[in-house]
Design a protein around this motif. Structure first.
Motif, PDB file in Angstrom:
ATOM      1  N   PHE A  33      32.377  13.634  -6.596  1.00  0.00           N
ATOM      2  CA  PHE A  33      30.956  13.380  -6.356  1.00  0.00           C
ATOM      3  C   PHE A  33      30.786  12.007  -5.708  1.00  0.00           C
ATOM      4  O   PHE A  33      31.592  11.106  -5.908  1.00  0.00           O
ATOM      5  N   TYR A  35      27.813   8.976  -5.451  1.00  0.00           N
ATOM      6  CA  TYR A  35      26.553   8.472  -5.987  1.00  0.00           C
ATOM      7  C   TYR A  35      26.133   7.219  -5.218  1.00  0.00           C
ATOM      8  O   TYR A  35      26.963   6.502  -4.642  1.00  0.00           O
ATOM      9  N   GLN A  37      23.811   3.691  -6.034  1.00  0.00           N
ATOM     10  CA  GLN A  37      23.118   2.899  -7.049  1.00  0.00           C
ATOM     11  C   GLN A  37      22.448   1.729  -6.355  1.00  0.00           C
ATOM     12  O   GLN A  37      23.113   0.774  -5.942  1.00  0.00           O
ATOM     13  N   SER A  42      19.401   3.121 -11.577  1.00  0.00           N
ATOM     14  CA  SER A  42      20.461   3.965 -12.110  1.00  0.00           C
ATOM     15  C   SER A  42      21.179   4.688 -10.975  1.00  0.00           C
ATOM     16  O   SER A  42      20.941   4.398  -9.799  1.00  0.00           O
ATOM     17  N   LEU A  43      22.019   5.616 -11.330  1.00  0.00           N
ATOM     18  CA  LEU A  43      22.824   6.326 -10.339  1.00  0.00           C
ATOM     19  C   LEU A  43      22.066   7.552  -9.826  1.00  0.00           C
ATOM     20  O   LEU A  43      21.515   8.325 -10.609  1.00  0.00           O
ATOM     21  N   LEU A  45      22.738  10.945  -7.481  1.00  0.00           N
ATOM     22  CA  LEU A  45      23.770  11.770  -6.875  1.00  0.00           C
ATOM     23  C   LEU A  45      23.422  12.064  -5.429  1.00  0.00           C
ATOM     24  O   LEU A  45      22.318  12.549  -5.138  1.00  0.00           O
ATOM     25  N   LEU A  92      29.302   4.936  -5.099  1.00  0.00           N
ATOM     26  CA  LEU A  92      30.327   5.194  -6.104  1.00  0.00           C
ATOM     27  C   LEU A  92      30.889   6.590  -5.950  1.00  0.00           C
ATOM     28  O   LEU A  92      30.149   7.567  -5.822  1.00  0.00           O
ATOM     29  N   PHE A 106      34.577   7.025 -12.773  1.00  0.00           N
ATOM     30  CA  PHE A 106      34.002   6.421 -11.573  1.00  0.00           C
ATOM     31  C   PHE A 106      34.993   5.479 -10.911  1.00  0.00           C
ATOM     32  O   PHE A 106      35.784   4.799 -11.583  1.00  0.00           O
TER      33      PHE A 106
ATOM     34  N   SER B  43      31.490  -0.839 -12.204  1.00  0.00           N
ATOM     35  CA  SER B  43      31.144   0.578 -12.207  1.00  0.00           C
ATOM     36  C   SER B  43      31.006   1.071 -13.645  1.00  0.00           C
ATOM     37  O   SER B  43      31.501   0.431 -14.577  1.00  0.00           O
ATOM     38  N   PRO B  44      30.342   2.197 -13.854  1.00  0.00           N
ATOM     39  CA  PRO B  44      30.158   2.722 -15.213  1.00  0.00           C
ATOM     40  C   PRO B  44      31.483   3.103 -15.859  1.00  0.00           C
ATOM     41  O   PRO B  44      32.392   3.632 -15.207  1.00  0.00           O
ATOM     42  N   LEU B  88      24.087   3.670 -19.965  1.00  0.00           N
ATOM     43  CA  LEU B  88      23.537   4.812 -19.242  1.00  0.00           C
ATOM     44  C   LEU B  88      23.814   6.093 -20.008  1.00  0.00           C
ATOM     45  O   LEU B  88      24.947   6.357 -20.405  1.00  0.00           O
ATOM     46  N   PHE B 101      21.614  11.158 -14.704  1.00  0.00           N
ATOM     47  CA  PHE B 101      21.625   9.889 -15.423  1.00  0.00           C
ATOM     48  C   PHE B 101      20.214   9.427 -15.766  1.00  0.00           C
ATOM     49  O   PHE B 101      19.271   9.624 -14.981  1.00  0.00           O
ATOM     50  N   GLY B 102      20.114   8.795 -16.925  1.00  0.00           N
ATOM     51  CA  GLY B 102      18.893   8.085 -17.250  1.00  0.00           C
ATOM     52  C   GLY B 102      18.855   6.763 -16.511  1.00  0.00           C
ATOM     53  O   GLY B 102      19.817   6.363 -15.844  1.00  0.00           O
ATOM     54  N   ALA B 103      17.745   6.068 -16.678  1.00  0.00           N
ATOM     55  CA  ALA B 103      17.544   4.809 -15.960  1.00  0.00           C
ATOM     56  C   ALA B 103      18.381   3.674 -16.530  1.00  0.00           C
ATOM     57  O   ALA B 103      18.581   2.655 -15.862  1.00  0.00           O
ATOM     58  N   GLY B 104      18.878   3.871 -17.769  1.00  0.00           N
ATOM     59  CA  GLY B 104      19.693   2.829 -18.381  1.00  0.00           C
ATOM     60  C   GLY B 104      18.884   1.909 -19.276  1.00  0.00           C
ATOM     61  O   GLY B 104      17.687   1.697 -19.052  1.00  0.00           O
TER      62      GLY B 104
END
Lengths: 115, 111
Positions: A33, A35, A37, A42-43, A45, A92, A106, B43-44, B88, B101-104
Motif C-alpha cells: 500500500f 499512504y 501523511q 493522519s494517514l 491511503l 509511506l 510501514f 513512521s508508525p 493511531l 486510520f483515526g486522526a491520532g
C-alpha cells in the motif's frame, strides 16, 4: 515482521517535476500500500499496489498523478507527477506480510518538499 | 461520517500514571484492530493488534475491544516519558485488506 527499505528518505523538488519513490521488502508480501501523511494529519491511503496489474486507487487519487508499479511480490514504486507545493507531504509504503511475518508494517517514509 | 474516530488530544499524563486512549469505528463488520505509535518525524510502529472481544495485554499496554459497542481502547500503564508520541487507531474493514486510520491522539508524559 517484514523489513522495508524505502528510498529516498527525503527530497526537495521543483514544481512541475516528478519523483519516484521505491519500496523494497525483504520477503514476499500479500499486499503493498501507499499512504500520504500531510503535516499534522493522519494517514490517507493513496492506493493498493497490485502485482502485475494496475493499482487500485482510493477516492481523490488518480493514476495520472500517482502512477504505481509493482512488478513482483517484494517491490513497488510510487511516482508523484507534475508536482505542486500541495504535494509536499510524507509518503509511506506499507505491506501486509505473510505467515510468520503477518501484520502491517510501514517503511520509514519519504519526506517530500515541493518548491 | 468518519470511519474511525479517536478521542481528541492532546493527552497529558504524569509519569507513572495510566494513559487511556479511545477509538470508535463505524463499520460493524470490522474484524482487525491495531494501535500504532508514531514518534515525531518517524513512521508508525505497531504496538498492539486485537481481533476478538475482551482484553489483550502486552507489557505495559492493554488493548480492549468491544465489537457490540464498536469500541477499541488502549491503556498505557506506568507511563514513561518515552511513551510521548501520537497513537493511531487503525481498523481493517471487513472483506478488505485496507486499513482505515483515526486522526491520532498525541500523548505527552510529564516527568
Amino acid at each position: 515482521s517484514a523489513v522495508i527499505s524505502q528510498k529516498p528518505s527525503r527530497d526537495i523538488c521543483q514544481r512541475g517535476t516528478s519523483l519516484t519513490i521505491q519500496c523494497q521488502v525483504d520477503s514476499q508480501v500479500t499486499m503493498m500500500f501507499w499512504y500520504r501523511q500531510q503535516p499534522g494529519q493522519s494517514l490517507t491511503l493513496i492506493a493498493t499496489a497490485n502485482q502485475g496489474s494496475e493499482a487500485t486507487y482510493e477516492s481523490g487519487f488518480v493514476i495520472d498523478k500517482f502512477p504505481i508499479s509493482r512488478p513482483n511480490l517484494t517491490f513497488s514504486t510510487l511516482t508523484v507527477s507534475n508536482m505542486s507545493p500541495e504535494d509536499s507531504s510524507i509518503y509511506l509504503c506499507s505491506v501486509l506480510g505473510q505467515g510468520a511475518n503477518y501484520g502491517y508494517t510501514f517503511g520509514s517514509g519519504t519526506r517530500l518538499t515541493v518548491v | 461520517q468518519k470511519e474511525v474516530e479517536q478521542n481528541s488530544g492532546p493527552l497529558s499524563v504524569p509519569e507513572g500514571a495510566i494513559a487511556s486512549l479511545n477509538c470508535t469505528y463505524s463499520d460493524r463488520g470490522s474484524q482487525s484492530f491495531f494501535w500504532y505509535r508514531q514518534y515525531s518525524g518517524k513512521s508508525p510502529e505497531l504496538i498492539m493488534s486485537i481481533y476478538s472481544n475482551g482484553d489483550k495485554e502486552d507489557g505495559r499496554f492493554t488493548a480492549q475491544l468491544n465489537k457490540a459497542s464498536q469500541y477499541v481502547s488502549l491503556l498505557i500503564r506506568d507511563s514513561q516519558p518515552s511513551d510521548s508520541a501520537t497513537y493511531l487507531c487503525a481498523v481493517n474493514v471487513a472483506d478488505d485488506y485496507k486499513l482505515s486510520f483515526g486522526a491520532g491522539t498525541t500523548v505527552t508524559v510529564r516527568a
